[in-house]
Design an enzyme around this catalytic site. Sequence first.
Site, PDB file in Angstrom:
ATOM      1  CG  HIS A   1      -0.267   0.319   2.508  1.00 24.35           C
ATOM      2  ND1 HIS A   1       0.440  -0.641   3.174  1.00 24.35           N
ATOM      3  CD2 HIS A   1      -0.134   1.456   3.233  1.00 24.35           C
ATOM      4  CE1 HIS A   1       0.958  -0.116   4.272  1.00 24.35           C
ATOM      5  NE2 HIS A   1       0.632   1.159   4.327  1.00 24.35           N
TER       6      HIS A   1
HETATM    7  C1  UD1 Z   1      -2.636   5.252   5.916  1.00 20.67           C
HETATM    8  C2  UD1 Z   1      -1.418   5.667   6.743  1.00 20.67           C
HETATM    9  C3  UD1 Z   1      -0.341   4.603   6.638  1.00 20.67           C
HETATM   10  C4  UD1 Z   1      -0.865   3.257   7.028  1.00 20.67           C
HETATM   11  C5  UD1 Z   1      -2.071   2.940   6.138  1.00 20.67           C
HETATM   12  C6  UD1 Z   1      -2.682   1.589   6.428  1.00 20.67           C
HETATM   13  C7  UD1 Z   1      -1.002   8.088   6.865  1.00 20.67           C
HETATM   14  C8  UD1 Z   1      -0.059   9.156   6.442  1.00 20.67           C
HETATM   15  N1  UD1 Z   1      -0.837   6.917   6.246  1.00 20.67           N
HETATM   16  O1  UD1 Z   1      -2.256   5.224   4.545  1.00 20.67           O
HETATM   17  O2  UD1 Z   1       0.723   4.952   7.525  1.00 20.67           O
HETATM   18  O3  UD1 Z   1       0.132   2.276   6.865  1.00 20.67           O
HETATM   19  O4  UD1 Z   1      -3.052   3.965   6.368  1.00 20.67           O
HETATM   20  O5  UD1 Z   1      -3.769   1.359   5.627  1.00 20.67           O
HETATM   21  O6  UD1 Z   1      -1.835   8.313   7.708  1.00 20.67           O
HETATM   22  N2  UD1 Z   1      -9.497   4.617   1.041  1.00 20.67           N
HETATM   23  C9  UD1 Z   1     -10.689   3.970   0.938  1.00 20.67           C
HETATM   24  N3  UD1 Z   1     -11.344   3.664   2.078  1.00 20.67           N
HETATM   25  C10 UD1 Z   1     -10.869   3.976   3.318  1.00 20.67           C
HETATM   26  C11 UD1 Z   1      -9.657   4.655   3.399  1.00 20.67           C
HETATM   27  C12 UD1 Z   1      -8.971   4.964   2.262  1.00 20.67           C
HETATM   28  O7  UD1 Z   1     -11.146   3.657  -0.148  1.00 20.67           O
HETATM   29  O8  UD1 Z   1     -11.527   3.637   4.316  1.00 20.67           O
HETATM   30  C13 UD1 Z   1      -8.748   4.931  -0.183  1.00 20.67           C
HETATM   31  C14 UD1 Z   1      -8.932   6.339  -0.670  1.00 20.67           C
HETATM   32  O9  UD1 Z   1      -8.941   6.333  -2.049  1.00 20.67           O
HETATM   33  C15 UD1 Z   1      -7.676   7.026  -0.168  1.00 20.67           C
HETATM   34  C16 UD1 Z   1      -6.646   5.908  -0.252  1.00 20.67           C
HETATM   35  O10 UD1 Z   1      -7.373   4.730   0.054  1.00 20.67           O
HETATM   36  O11 UD1 Z   1      -7.360   8.147  -0.903  1.00 20.67           O
HETATM   37  C17 UD1 Z   1      -5.492   6.061   0.711  1.00 20.67           C
HETATM   38  O12 UD1 Z   1      -5.986   6.257   2.031  1.00 20.67           O
HETATM   39  P1  UD1 Z   1      -5.257   7.275   3.019  1.00 20.67           P
HETATM   40  O13 UD1 Z   1      -6.022   7.359   4.274  1.00 20.67           O
HETATM   41  O14 UD1 Z   1      -4.966   8.547   2.313  1.00 20.67           O
HETATM   42  O15 UD1 Z   1      -3.850   6.628   3.302  1.00 20.67           O
HETATM   43  P2  UD1 Z   1      -3.341   5.118   3.384  1.00 20.67           P
HETATM   44  O16 UD1 Z   1      -2.599   4.806   2.136  1.00 20.67           O
HETATM   45  O17 UD1 Z   1      -4.445   4.172   3.768  1.00 20.67           O
END
Ligand code: UD1
Length: 383
Positions: free
Chosen positions: A222
């Site tokens: 991820h």
């Molecule tokens: C976040 C954490 C990372 C952790 C990871 C575990 C930060 C800086 N990063 O990264 O340290 O290892 O979580 O998962 O806080 N999305 C969904 N549903 C959700 C959440 C996210 O579809 O419930 C999608 C969205 O398109 C979003 C993308 O996933 O833009 C990334 O999610 P985001 O919360 O920005 O960061 P993570 O990559 O999950």
Amino acid sequence: MQTKIISVVGARPNFMKIAPLAEAFNQYISKGHSLQHILVHTGQHYDRKMSDSFFEELGIPEAQYNLGVGSGTHAEQVGRTMIEFEKVLMVEKPDWVIVIGDVNATLACSVTAKKLDIKVCHLEAGLRSGDMRMPEEINRIVTDRLSDLLLTPDRISNSNLIAEGVSDDRIQFVGNIMIDTLEKHRNKAGALKIEDIIQRNLLLDESTKHSVDHEFIVVTLHRPSNVDHQENLTALVDFFLQEVVKDTTLIWPIHPRTLQKLKDFDLYDKICKSSNVILLNPVGYFDMLKLNMSAKIILTDSGGLQEESCVLGTPCLTLRMNTERPVTLRENGGASVLVGEDIHKLQAEFNYLKQHQIESKVPELWDGNTAGRCLDAILNYKS
Ligand code: UD1
């Protein structure tokens, strides 16, 4: 006088760490400690599979506040969290705010609390990758700089903080709280059947029944450094399809961001065509624990899985250039090897692990009893 403490969670890796802490709060309160615990969820992770399912499985009490921050750029997530969290702090006026790990909630809430002169405790303090391109590294450094009490998972983290000039009396080595959750649930997870895990989490509706009656490999990815760059993600997918699935099955629970990128880079259809790759939705805690403990090898860029594989003794190839968790590395007694973005190194280590057993030792104080040590540290804190 009652001590009022707010704990903050935001994203998936926080949930397995808050579960034992919330339980310890209840135990201390039932033993007569004058404590009030309020749980705040920033809402960074909001999908059922990324959030609610962990609350249910791990018995985490519902958060009193959900800030509904959702997805966005880092500035959007951090900014929205600060604005909403400040309102909670003004109403609740807690004595302490506990922030966990290195996600955006950790940074946003430590800064907001400190500006209101509220004491901050950082749980999982002192980890350093040395890589300032990682948003998590920035979150760790800022949070540690501001925190009054720094609770560390290993002694290397204590040394990192001392080297940065943090005074010794603010640091306490408590062990790894996530291992409290692992130890509590490892038997229950161990009893699950791999076939059932696959069936309930399949990404695609398929009529074919997958059976995995031989060794399998698990992969999770991820991190932006792996999944946001077409070249890196393509090289990894090629390695999985050309090498890994030659004689084994690859089970891949896919993070939402990674799924999107596989589609954007036209890799998704290619993967779906391979009958030896089983794509799953993000899986729950018990299912992931069972996959990890049963895998021949785990390939991952997750810090949490790196730690869990170390305790479970599952050989782990960490698909990163660096790690903030050196205690998990094979040279320090752990189960993990850093293979970075070097496909040749990945290939060589993968082939080695297919033929050899490795031994790993459980790091000091990763004993399932960290939550109580955390609360003791807060209650005994002298400013
Ligand atoms: C976040 C954490 C990372 C952790 C990871 C575990 C930060 C800086 N990063 O990264 O340290 O290892 O979580 O998962 O806080 N999305 C969904 N549903 C959700 C959440 C996210 O579809 O419930 C999608 C969205 O398109 C979003 C993308 O996933 O833009 C990334 O999610 P985001 O919360 O920005 O960061 P993570 O990559 O999950």
